[in-house]
Design a protein around this motif. Sequence first.
Motif, PDB file in Angstrom:
ATOM      1  N   LEU A 282      20.516 -11.139 -21.882  1.00 32.25           N
ATOM      2  CA  LEU A 282      19.266 -11.874 -21.852  1.00 32.25           C
ATOM      3  C   LEU A 282      18.490 -10.733 -22.258  1.00 32.25           C
ATOM      4  O   LEU A 282      17.164 -10.980 -23.020  1.00 32.25           O
ATOM      5  N   SER A 283      18.334  -9.633 -21.907  1.00 28.43           N
ATOM      6  CA  SER A 283      17.519  -8.455 -22.270  1.00 28.43           C
ATOM      7  C   SER A 283      17.732  -7.978 -23.965  1.00 28.43           C
ATOM      8  O   SER A 283      16.559  -8.008 -24.363  1.00 28.43           O
ATOM      9  N   VAL A 284      18.931  -8.245 -24.425  1.00 32.65           N
ATOM     10  CA  VAL A 284      18.944  -8.061 -25.854  1.00 32.65           C
ATOM     11  C   VAL A 284      18.178  -9.434 -26.493  1.00 32.65           C
ATOM     12  O   VAL A 284      17.708  -9.182 -27.575  1.00 32.65           O
ATOM     13  N   VAL A 285      18.439 -10.524 -26.087  1.00 29.16           N
ATOM     14  CA  VAL A 285      17.753 -11.769 -26.625  1.00 29.16           C
ATOM     15  C   VAL A 285      16.463 -11.480 -26.496  1.00 29.16           C
ATOM     16  O   VAL A 285      15.694 -11.902 -27.462  1.00 29.16           O
ATOM     17  N   ARG A 286      15.813 -11.077 -25.552  1.00 29.80           N
ATOM     18  CA  ARG A 286      14.448 -11.175 -25.157  1.00 29.80           C
ATOM     19  C   ARG A 286      13.834  -9.935 -26.261  1.00 29.80           C
ATOM     20  O   ARG A 286      12.729 -10.243 -26.453  1.00 29.80           O
ATOM     21  N   ASP A 287      14.499  -8.732 -26.219  1.00 31.49           N
ATOM     22  CA  ASP A 287      14.112  -7.639 -27.064  1.00 31.49           C
ATOM     23  C   ASP A 287      14.165  -8.094 -28.614  1.00 31.49           C
ATOM     24  O   ASP A 287      13.148  -7.827 -29.281  1.00 31.49           O
ATOM     25  N   ALA A 288      15.131  -9.017 -28.930  1.00 34.96           N
ATOM     26  CA  ALA A 288      14.954  -9.606 -30.252  1.00 34.96           C
ATOM     27  C   ALA A 288      14.085 -10.714 -30.551  1.00 34.96           C
ATOM     28  O   ALA A 288      13.520 -10.977 -31.837  1.00 34.96           O
ATOM     29  N   ALA A 289      13.435 -11.386 -29.385  1.00 38.74           N
ATOM     30  CA  ALA A 289      12.469 -12.525 -29.799  1.00 38.74           C
ATOM     31  C   ALA A 289      11.202 -11.942 -30.244  1.00 38.74           C
ATOM     32  O   ALA A 289      10.916 -10.983 -29.572  1.00 38.74           O
ATOM     33  N   VAL A 290      10.405 -12.930 -30.695  1.00 42.65           N
ATOM     34  CA  VAL A 290       8.964 -12.526 -30.963  1.00 42.65           C
ATOM     35  C   VAL A 290       7.918 -12.309 -29.656  1.00 42.65           C
ATOM     36  O   VAL A 290       8.433 -13.122 -28.872  1.00 42.65           O
ATOM     37  N   PRO A 291       7.385 -11.329 -29.339  1.00 44.53           N
ATOM     38  CA  PRO A 291       6.808 -11.213 -28.190  1.00 44.53           C
ATOM     39  C   PRO A 291       5.570 -12.040 -28.010  1.00 44.53           C
ATOM     40  O   PRO A 291       4.878 -12.415 -29.003  1.00 44.53           O
ATOM     41  N   LEU A 292       5.229 -12.862 -26.878  1.00 44.65           N
ATOM     42  CA  LEU A 292       4.169 -13.442 -26.845  1.00 44.65           C
ATOM     43  C   LEU A 292       2.905 -12.445 -26.688  1.00 44.65           C
ATOM     44  O   LEU A 292       3.085 -11.458 -26.036  1.00 44.65           O
ATOM     45  N   PRO A 293       1.730 -13.062 -27.276  1.00 47.73           N
ATOM     46  CA  PRO A 293       0.277 -12.057 -27.011  1.00 47.73           C
ATOM     47  C   PRO A 293       0.359 -12.093 -25.569  1.00 47.73           C
ATOM     48  O   PRO A 293       0.358 -12.961 -24.847  1.00 47.73           O
ATOM     49  N   GLU A 294      -0.223 -10.994 -25.013  1.00 46.83           N
ATOM     50  CA  GLU A 294      -0.310 -10.700 -23.603  1.00 46.83           C
ATOM     51  C   GLU A 294      -1.586 -11.786 -23.106  1.00 46.83           C
ATOM     52  O   GLU A 294      -1.114 -12.343 -22.037  1.00 46.83           O
ATOM     53  N   PRO A 295      -2.520 -12.055 -23.549  1.00 43.16           N
ATOM     54  CA  PRO A 295      -3.406 -13.144 -23.068  1.00 43.16           C
ATOM     55  C   PRO A 295      -2.625 -14.481 -22.923  1.00 43.16           C
ATOM     56  O   PRO A 295      -2.828 -15.210 -21.845  1.00 43.16           O
ATOM     57  N   LEU A 296      -1.966 -14.908 -23.977  1.00 44.32           N
ATOM     58  CA  LEU A 296      -1.158 -16.133 -23.773  1.00 44.32           C
ATOM     59  C   LEU A 296      -0.122 -16.192 -22.709  1.00 44.32           C
ATOM     60  O   LEU A 296       0.252 -17.133 -21.868  1.00 44.32           O
ATOM     61  N   ALA A 297       0.791 -15.054 -22.611  1.00 46.97           N
ATOM     62  CA  ALA A 297       1.727 -14.770 -21.370  1.00 46.97           C
ATOM     63  C   ALA A 297       1.042 -15.133 -20.081  1.00 46.97           C
ATOM     64  O   ALA A 297       1.506 -15.701 -19.173  1.00 46.97           O
ATOM     65  N   ALA A 298      -0.162 -14.330 -20.075  1.00 52.80           N
ATOM     66  CA  ALA A 298      -0.700 -14.292 -18.590  1.00 52.80           C
ATOM     67  C   ALA A 298      -1.299 -15.686 -18.268  1.00 52.80           C
ATOM     68  O   ALA A 298      -1.012 -16.332 -17.304  1.00 52.80           O
TER      69      ALA A 298
END
Length: 196
Positions: free
Chosen positions: A107-123
């Motif tokens: 899952l860490s590999v999958v998460r690292d390859a995925a586009v990151p969510l902008p921090e305000p949206l993730a929060a």
Amino acid sequence: MLVEWDWWTVDFGYAHAGAVGVLVGGSEPGPAYCDVGSGPHVPSTTHWSAYDGRAGRPRAEALRAVCACGWRSAAQYPLDWDTIGDQPLYEADVDLSGPLADWTAHLSVVRDAAVPLPEPLAALLVEMAGQLTATAADAPLAAMRAAGVLERIAARVGRETAGALCDDGMPAEAVATALGTTRSKALVLLLNAQDR
């Protein structure tokens, strides 16, 4: 056939659900069938605990992590049948920390390859999940209504963005990697967007 996933995450849902897989003779066996008496339907499962050699089912030699996306861990964890003895696997004290750690690393590999969510949206998503959980305890109908509103927002935004990705000609493989999902799910998203 009953497929029982041992683990999943909110981030990736069942696209990357994980389970403990079994090996018999160095390969994954087919489903284990459960004898429930006479009748035309014979239930089956792929849950690791069913492979204990009882009632004609295969006996697992080793365990490993598996993922719904098709990934299989290279690491294998042999079962000590001298210690397990004749008891069913679901009653045995089997250490599953190795397969869980391998799936978590996947899952860490999958998460690292995925586009990151902008921090305000993730929060905001974390805060919204907390608010919905609290509301579900105090006012379940209000929580259901909010969940419906979120579904409609997500569906509309998803269609619009998938349409833009189609217009840009982005391949399903790239979409799958960026979203942390499977190619088939990404393809469905893109095909649905073309029908808009």
